[in-house]
Scaffold this active site. Sequence first.
Site, PDB file in Angstrom:
ATOM      1  CE1 TYR A 109      -3.627   2.633   0.682  1.00 37.90           C
ATOM      2  CE2 TYR A 109      -1.833   3.673   1.900  1.00 37.90           C
ATOM      3  CZ  TYR A 109      -3.072   3.748   1.289  1.00 37.90           C
ATOM      4  OH  TYR A 109      -3.747   4.932   1.267  1.00 37.90           O
ATOM      5  CD  GLU A 197      -5.641   4.691  -1.643  1.00 38.01           C
ATOM      6  OE1 GLU A 197      -6.558   4.452  -2.447  1.00 38.01           O
ATOM      7  OE2 GLU A 197      -5.803   4.697  -0.406  1.00 38.01           O
TER       8      GLU A 197
END
Length: 399
Positions: A109, A197
């Site tokens: 992530y 992101e």
Amino acid sequence: MDIHEYQAKEILSRFGVAVPEGALAYSPEQAAYRARELGGERWVVKAQVHAGGRGKAGGVKVCSSDREIEDASEGMFGAKLVTHQTGPEGKGVYRVYVEAAVPIDREIYLGFVLDRTTQRVMIVASGEGGMEIEDISADKPDSIVRAVIEPAVGLREFQCRQIAFKLGIDASLTQQLVRTLQGCYRAFTELDATMVEINPLVITGDNRVLALDAKMTFDDNALFRHPQISELRDKSQEDPRESRASDRGLSYVGLDGNIGCIVNGAGLAMATMDTIKLAGGEPANFLDIGGGATPERVAKAFRLVLSDQNVQAILVNIFAGINRCDWVAEGVVAAMKEVGVEVPVIVRLAGTNVEAGQKILAKSGLPIIRAGTLIEAAERAVAAWKSDLSQGTKIRAAS
Ligand code: GDP
Ligand code: MN
């Protein structure tokens, strides 16, 4: 403003971030054609909507033939994709992105956000990729790595290497990670993003670091200096009420209740909504007319709130400093005369030219319910909405 995954990938790749090869399609046939152009044996078809959580909702499908690609995209096109981020109404799918599938070794992530505490851009990373960051911070908080970026010097290479080390990335891949992190940071700052992101950032079986998913959000107030970003706006992904307002230079937030709110200033909007709730009602939206609103602007705001089918009463709450109560009153009267409002209208005015404003409302001969304080206004709005509703039921029951 949000953009689609394929647009974010195109932008990030210009800043040196490696992404899988892919192509956009507007129909199932085109999707299959795109896959043939890309070559290879396995592809991923991804619904392009402004929301995450597509994988679990059927919006990401791995395919290994023309037939499978057509079937997968057939199921996506024209339908509403409902993910845990879209709300129950879902988001329409009008484009799919076809990518060459890659063999995944590890999922990471990676997020760039604005940290309000330090007033800096912050990198948030975790070795637990593929999960949403909310779940990671709930289930594996210790896996989260953070780094704050000093704006005067930018993202330093040693910070990137530290992150690589903390994520346990093999030394042979560090340089690729550094390039990815620095590319994201440059894109973030140069394009006035508020969020970048990549979830997941993957390490492939053949040792490449690739952004498998990408999301970017931009600062609306800075879009004027990035026309090439403004162009990427996709209204099909927005609440139609909010797009119509922003086209007219008004700031509008759609909600689920029945009382429409016209206010000046976001703080007053929050207080107004709290007070409506306290009085037993639910706001349908709030529309901020801003400072120095002309009667025309107020009338525009009024028409916009009325066009919302859920609105069963309107509460106008103005605390005028720069604004003028007489102008607001003129706008309300003009709009009501023109549109023929069928729902109760409650107006609370305070501040600059309040006496003149009250006079205009009183003289108009329109059934405007006036209130002196906010709590009074909220209570009257809720009471008027309820009695209107019960009358409506009676009429329907009698006919
Ligand atoms: P999201 O669910 O909206 O965040 O969509 P993602 O683009 O993140 O895709 C969801 C998941 O699909 C990823 O976490 C991957 O596990 C999987 N996925 C996406 N692309 C590929 C691919 O090329 N190969 C493989 N094997 N899995 C993929
Ligand atoms: Mn994702």
